[in-house]
Motif scaffolding. Structure first.
Motif, short mmCIF file in Angstrom:
data_model
loop_
_atom_site.label_atom_id
_atom_site.label_comp_id
_atom_site.label_asym_id
_atom_site.label_seq_id
_atom_site.Cartn_x
_atom_site.Cartn_y
_atom_site.Cartn_z
N THR A 227 0.84 -1.20 0.00
CA THR A 227 0.00 0.00 0.00
C THR A 227 0.87 1.24 0.00
N ALA A 228 0.24 2.39 0.04
CA ALA A 228 0.96 3.67 0.04
C ALA A 228 0.10 4.71 0.75
N VAL A 229 0.77 5.69 1.32
CA VAL A 229 0.07 6.78 2.00
C VAL A 229 -0.25 7.90 1.02
N THR A 230 0.67 8.18 0.11
CA THR A 230 0.48 9.28 -0.84
C THR A 230 0.72 8.80 -2.26
N GLY A 231 0.41 9.68 -3.22
CA GLY A 231 0.66 9.37 -4.62
C GLY A 231 -0.63 9.23 -5.40
N PRO A 258 -9.41 7.39 8.76
CA PRO A 258 -9.19 6.85 10.11
C PRO A 258 -9.55 5.37 10.16
N GLY A 259 -8.75 4.60 10.83
CA GLY A 259 -8.99 3.16 10.93
C GLY A 259 -8.32 2.35 9.86
N SER A 260 -7.71 3.02 8.88
CA SER A 260 -7.04 2.30 7.79
C SER A 260 -5.60 1.97 8.18
N VAL A 261 -5.03 0.97 7.50
CA VAL A 261 -3.63 0.64 7.76
C VAL A 261 -2.73 1.77 7.28
N GLU A 262 -3.18 2.52 6.26
CA GLU A 262 -2.41 3.66 5.78
C GLU A 262 -2.36 4.75 6.84
N ALA A 263 -3.46 4.97 7.55
CA ALA A 263 -3.49 5.95 8.64
C ALA A 263 -2.56 5.52 9.77
N ALA A 264 -2.47 4.20 10.00
CA ALA A 264 -1.57 3.70 11.04
C ALA A 264 -0.12 3.99 10.69
N PHE A 265 0.25 3.78 9.41
CA PHE A 265 1.62 4.11 8.99
C PHE A 265 1.87 5.61 9.13
N ALA A 266 0.92 6.42 8.66
CA ALA A 266 1.10 7.87 8.74
C ALA A 266 1.18 8.32 10.19
N ARG A 292 -9.40 -1.55 7.59
CA ARG A 292 -9.58 -1.32 6.15
C ARG A 292 -8.22 -1.06 5.49
N ILE A 293 -8.20 -1.26 4.17
CA ILE A 293 -6.99 -1.04 3.38
C ILE A 293 -7.41 -0.46 2.04
N ARG A 294 -6.55 0.36 1.45
CA ARG A 294 -6.90 0.97 0.17
C ARG A 294 -7.19 -0.10 -0.87
N LEU A 295 -8.19 0.17 -1.70
CA LEU A 295 -8.52 -0.66 -2.85
C LEU A 295 -8.76 0.29 -4.00
N GLN A 296 -7.71 0.50 -4.83
CA GLN A 296 -7.71 1.58 -5.81
C GLN A 296 -8.06 2.90 -5.08
N LEU A 300 -11.24 -1.30 1.12
CA LEU A 300 -11.81 -2.60 1.40
C LEU A 300 -11.82 -2.79 2.91
N HIS A 301 -12.99 -2.95 3.48
CA HIS A 301 -13.09 -3.17 4.92
C HIS A 301 -12.77 -4.63 5.21
N THR A 302 -11.70 -4.84 5.93
CA THR A 302 -11.23 -6.19 6.24
C THR A 302 -10.34 -6.11 7.47
#
Length: 326
Positions: A227-231, A258-266, A292-296, A300-302
């Protein structure tokens, strides 16, 4: 939705027992690449059925007319991916749809029932490969029906699982034919790699390849998400007139939800650069794990910590040009 899954397989001799990490011999490492997906990413049966027909001409020529009839019917709606083929399949008559499915099922049952005869006439490797190709055609045929139902909002829960079941089976097929100690690097979309079922709005969409591999291989299967935080990400608007049934739109990533794995990294100050997080120690211990994790361009809530063993976060994602009209 991904349209490619592949493996790179590494084989090497065991190192000397008295020097498990060092050897003065030339490195015997060897790699191979294999595709795992259903034919044409679910777009056409020809890549599977044409070699099956060639095999049948040698081992069971009486069945060739039926296989050729199935191929002619399948060619009428073939496309570059399931996104093209499924809507075209839906425009066949019900009798034509059912004829294709029934013919493929009869061929598959005959292949299995006459295994000793086929293997004797065409050799064991030839039989094994032809059988796997025919299984791919049957899974892809199921996929036409499943995807058409999904697009129409009428599909059965979990009906898209057939493709992922075939993907997992293909990897296991190659492993069974590999040297002891073979290691595989498997490249696919996050949604195929994760180890928990995929649902949208509480409705089961499918059992992913990763769940099948975890059941078969246990901890020998390591699921690493990306995944990625930006871009930018590659959104895929449906367009049946496009070569693959969709176009690719470079879409800027919004700030992580909020609640995403990307938010956790950030939130941990890891929004830039490349970072790999081992998620396994968090299972059952994290107070508020990502859900949740980015899906395009969406999410995706998982249960991310359960779905993946590790997560690789890049500083910023980019979109490859020259694909899907971009």
């Amino acid at each position: 939705m991904s349209h490619l899954a592949s493996t790179t397989r590494y084989e090497r001799d065991p190192p000397p027992c008295d020097a498990p990490h060092l050897t003065t011999r030339p490195d015997p490492r060897r790699s191979e690449r294999h595709g795992l997906d259903v034919p044409a990413a679910g777009g056409s049966l020809r890549p599977a059925l044409a070699p099956v027909i060639d095999h049948l001409r040698r081992v069971d020529p009486e069945t060739v007319p039926a296989a050729e009839r199935a191929l002619r019917l399948a060619d009428r709606f073939a496309g570059g991916s399931a996104a093209v083929a499924a809507p075209a399949w839906a425009r066949l008559t019900t009798a034509e749809q059912d004829d294709l499915t029934a013919t493929l099922a009869r061929l598959l049952l005959r292949f299995r029932a006459l295994e000793p005869l086929y293997a004797e006439r065409g050799g064991r490797p030839g039989y094994d490969l032809a059988l796997r190709l025919l299984e791919g055609a049957c899974h892809a045929d199921h996929g036409f029906r499943a995807m058409a139902g999904l697009f129409a909002g009428e599909g059965l829960p979990g009906d898209t699982s057939a493709r992922d079941s075939y993907l997992a089976g293909s990897l296991l097929w190659h492993l069974e034919r590999s040297a002891p100690g073979t290691r595989v690097v498997l490249a696919a979309h996050n949604a195929h790699l994760q180890t928990v079922p995929i649902s949208f709005d509480g409705r089961l969409t499918g059992i992913p390849m990763g769940r099948c591999l975890r059941d078969a291989l246990g901890d020998d299967y390591l699921a690493i998400g990306l995944t990625a935080v930006t871009g930018h990400t590659a959104d895929m608007p449906r367009d049946e007139s496009a070569p693959f049934g969709f176009t690719v739109a470079a879409t800027a990533l919004a700030a992580p939800e909020p609640g995403s794995v990307e938010a956790a990294f950030a939130g941990a100050g890891l929004g830039s650069g490349t970072h790999l997080a081992d998620l396994r120690p968090l299972r059952g211990r994290a107070a508020d794990p990502p859900d949740r994790i980015r899906l395009q361009g969406s999410y995706l809530h998982t249960p991310v910590v359960a779905a993946y063993d590790a997560m690789l976060c890049t500083g910023g994602s980019t979109v490859t040009r020259g694909v899907g009209g971009l």
